[in-house]
Write a protein that holds these residues in place. Structure first.
Motif, PDB file in Angstrom:
ATOM      1  N   LEU A 211       0.847  -1.174   0.000  1.00  0.00           N
ATOM      2  CA  LEU A 211       0.000   0.000   0.000  1.00  0.00           C
ATOM      3  C   LEU A 211       0.893   1.238   0.000  1.00  0.00           C
ATOM      4  N   LYS A 212       0.276   2.401   0.039  1.00  0.00           N
ATOM      5  CA  LYS A 212       1.067   3.628   0.129  1.00  0.00           C
ATOM      6  C   LYS A 212       1.923   3.603   1.387  1.00  0.00           C
ATOM      7  N   ASP A 213       1.354   3.104   2.480  1.00  0.00           N
ATOM      8  CA  ASP A 213       2.107   2.919   3.723  1.00  0.00           C
ATOM      9  C   ASP A 213       2.612   1.471   3.745  1.00  0.00           C
ATOM     10  N   VAL A 214       3.881   1.270   3.440  1.00  0.00           N
ATOM     11  CA  VAL A 214       4.416  -0.093   3.312  1.00  0.00           C
ATOM     12  C   VAL A 214       4.336  -0.851   4.631  1.00  0.00           C
ATOM     13  N   TYR A 215       4.479  -0.146   5.737  1.00  0.00           N
ATOM     14  CA  TYR A 215       4.495  -0.830   7.034  1.00  0.00           C
ATOM     15  C   TYR A 215       3.105  -1.346   7.416  1.00  0.00           C
ATOM     16  N   LEU A 216       2.074  -0.614   7.019  1.00  0.00           N
ATOM     17  CA  LEU A 216       0.714  -1.119   7.234  1.00  0.00           C
ATOM     18  C   LEU A 216       0.446  -2.334   6.341  1.00  0.00           C
ATOM     19  N   SER A 217       1.071  -2.351   5.174  1.00  0.00           N
ATOM     20  CA  SER A 217       0.958  -3.528   4.302  1.00  0.00           C
ATOM     21  C   SER A 217       1.537  -4.759   4.988  1.00  0.00           C
ATOM     22  N   ILE A 218       2.713  -4.594   5.597  1.00  0.00           N
ATOM     23  CA  ILE A 218       3.363  -5.708   6.284  1.00  0.00           C
ATOM     24  C   ILE A 218       2.527  -6.154   7.476  1.00  0.00           C
ATOM     25  N   ILE A 219       2.025  -5.173   8.227  1.00  0.00           N
ATOM     26  CA  ILE A 219       1.160  -5.477   9.376  1.00  0.00           C
ATOM     27  C   ILE A 219      -0.054  -6.291   8.934  1.00  0.00           C
ATOM     28  N   LYS A 220      -0.666  -5.860   7.846  1.00  0.00           N
ATOM     29  CA  LYS A 220      -1.850  -6.561   7.326  1.00  0.00           C
ATOM     30  C   LYS A 220      -1.501  -7.980   6.908  1.00  0.00           C
ATOM     31  N   ASP A 221      -0.397  -8.151   6.193  1.00  0.00           N
ATOM     32  CA  ASP A 221      -0.001  -9.474   5.705  1.00  0.00           C
ATOM     33  C   ASP A 221       0.377 -10.424   6.834  1.00  0.00           C
ATOM     34  N   LEU A 222       0.950  -9.859   7.905  1.00  0.00           N
ATOM     35  CA  LEU A 222       1.402 -10.697   9.024  1.00  0.00           C
ATOM     36  C   LEU A 222       0.355 -10.831  10.120  1.00  0.00           C
ATOM     37  N   GLY A 223      -0.776 -10.119   9.966  1.00  0.00           N
ATOM     38  CA  GLY A 223      -1.836 -10.209  10.962  1.00  0.00           C
ATOM     39  C   GLY A 223      -1.471  -9.563  12.285  1.00  0.00           C
ATOM     40  N   LEU A 224      -0.669  -8.503  12.226  1.00  0.00           N
ATOM     41  CA  LEU A 224      -0.258  -7.808  13.439  1.00  0.00           C
ATOM     42  C   LEU A 224      -1.198  -6.640  13.731  1.00  0.00           C
ATOM     43  N   SER A 225      -0.985  -6.027  14.869  1.00  0.00           N
ATOM     44  CA  SER A 225      -1.781  -4.870  15.271  1.00  0.00           C
ATOM     45  C   SER A 225      -1.187  -3.605  14.688  1.00  0.00           C
ATOM     46  N   ASN A 226      -2.043  -2.628  14.375  1.00  0.00           N
ATOM     47  CA  ASN A 226      -1.549  -1.332  13.890  1.00  0.00           C
ATOM     48  C   ASN A 226      -0.659  -0.657  14.918  1.00  0.00           C
TER      49      ASN A 226
ATOM     50  N   ASP B  90      22.581 -10.730  10.240  1.00  0.00           N
ATOM     51  CA  ASP B  90      22.030 -11.802  11.068  1.00  0.00           C
ATOM     52  C   ASP B  90      20.545 -11.963  10.778  1.00  0.00           C
ATOM     53  N   PHE B  91      20.187 -13.094  10.185  1.00  0.00           N
ATOM     54  CA  PHE B  91      18.786 -13.350   9.872  1.00  0.00           C
ATOM     55  C   PHE B  91      18.223 -14.458  10.755  1.00  0.00           C
ATOM     56  N   SER B  92      18.677 -14.475  11.986  1.00  0.00           N
ATOM     57  CA  SER B  92      18.180 -15.457  12.944  1.00  0.00           C
ATOM     58  C   SER B  92      16.705 -15.202  13.223  1.00  0.00           C
ATOM     59  N   ILE B  93      15.931 -16.260  13.336  1.00  0.00           N
ATOM     60  CA  ILE B  93      14.510 -16.118  13.637  1.00  0.00           C
ATOM     61  C   ILE B  93      14.237 -16.383  15.110  1.00  0.00           C
ATOM     62  N   ASN B  94      15.311 -16.436  15.895  1.00  0.00           N
ATOM     63  CA  ASN B  94      15.150 -16.610  17.334  1.00  0.00           C
ATOM     64  C   ASN B  94      14.931 -15.263  18.002  1.00  0.00           C
ATOM     65  N   GLY B  95      14.278 -15.275  19.147  1.00  0.00           N
ATOM     66  CA  GLY B  95      14.103 -14.050  19.911  1.00  0.00           C
ATOM     67  C   GLY B  95      12.826 -13.318  19.555  1.00  0.00           C
ATOM     68  N   ASN B  96      12.949 -12.026  19.207  1.00  0.00           N
ATOM     69  CA  ASN B  96      11.800 -11.168  18.974  1.00  0.00           C
ATOM     70  C   ASN B  96      10.886 -11.725  17.885  1.00  0.00           C
ATOM     71  N   SER B  97       9.594 -11.847  18.209  1.00  0.00           N
ATOM     72  CA  SER B  97       8.656 -12.487  17.274  1.00  0.00           C
ATOM     73  C   SER B  97       8.411 -11.633  16.039  1.00  0.00           C
ATOM     74  N   ILE B  98       8.355 -10.300  16.198  1.00  0.00           N
ATOM     75  CA  ILE B  98       8.128  -9.429  15.042  1.00  0.00           C
ATOM     76  C   ILE B  98       9.321  -9.506  14.094  1.00  0.00           C
ATOM     77  N   LYS B  99      10.529  -9.474  14.659  1.00  0.00           N
ATOM     78  CA  LYS B  99      11.729  -9.587  13.837  1.00  0.00           C
ATOM     79  C   LYS B  99      11.738 -10.905  13.075  1.00  0.00           C
ATOM     80  N   SER B 100      11.455 -12.012  13.759  1.00  0.00           N
ATOM     81  CA  SER B 100      11.484 -13.318  13.104  1.00  0.00           C
ATOM     82  C   SER B 100      10.413 -13.417  12.027  1.00  0.00           C
TER      83      SER B 100
END
Length: 203
Positions: A41-56, A74-84
């Motif tokens: 979308l125009k706001d790329v971060y809202l697009s990511i939020i929508k695709d990942l089912g996260l909260s605004n 470092d592309f580790s998927i351990n730790g922070n859930s949003i980062k992973s």
């Protein structure tokens, strides 16, 4: 480029009515999404939020981790859930692997086929190099299209921003549009701000 915002307000047009800034919105993250066939979308971060089912409410965190992911080694998927989730969303491990596997004579190629030198010590930066190089070419394409479509007088280009002079008619035409379609890649939105207006001195 390094001029503080308070000083930019002292800049003024020399020939036309307005001095304006046309700034490509979230250029690098949008480039990353579009090169992976995502439709931001125009706001790329809202697009990511929508695709990942996260909260605004997670927008600021999504922005931080998205930007960090483009420059991280470092592309580790351990730790922070949003980062992973973002690492998996952009499939960064395979993206990096694909770029490295396609190195030819110490060069990778950006989306448009322009060669980028990658030395042995820089191999972990391939995603950064690819996105930055592609984004630079996108900027030049978008600004050339804006120049072609509208009667602007360019003053300077600062990576993802062009400073230019316009008359009132052209300003109204530009604000009625807010994106440039880049062939084979997608839609890049821009934001427009008036830096200053011409002061007319009547004698």
């Amino acid at each position: 480029l390094t001029l503080e915002k308070k000083w930019k307000e002292h800049l003024s047009p020399s020939e036309r009515e307005y001095l304006i800034s046309i700034d490509l919105i979230s250029l690098e993250p949008r480039t990353l999404m579009l090169t992976q066939n995502k439709k931001p979308l125009k706001d790329v971060y809202l697009s990511i939020i929508k695709d990942l089912g996260l909260s605004n409410n997670d927008r600021s965190k999504v922005k931080i981790y998205t930007l960090a992911s483009m420059y991280s080694k470092d592309f580790s998927i351990n730790g922070n859930s949003i980062k992973s989730n973002i690492v998996k969303y952009f499939d960064l491990k395979n993206f990096k692997k694909g770029l490295i596997n396609n190195i030819n004579d110490q060069h990778i190629y950006n989306f448009f086929g322009r060669p980028i030198y990658v030395g042995e010590k820089e191999i972990n930066n391939v995603i950064n190099y690819y996105i930055q190089s592609t984004s630079a070419d996108v900027s030049l394409y978008c600004f050339s299209e804006i120049k072609r479509k509208f009667d602007i007088l360019p003053t300077c280009i600062i990576h993802d921003e062009i400073i230019c002079e316009v008359d009132e008619k052209t300003y109204k035409e530009i604000i009625e549009n807010d994106f440039i379609e880049v062939p084979k890649l997608g839609r890049f939105y821009y934001d427009i701000k008036i830096i200053n207006k011409k002061v007319w001195l009547w004698i």
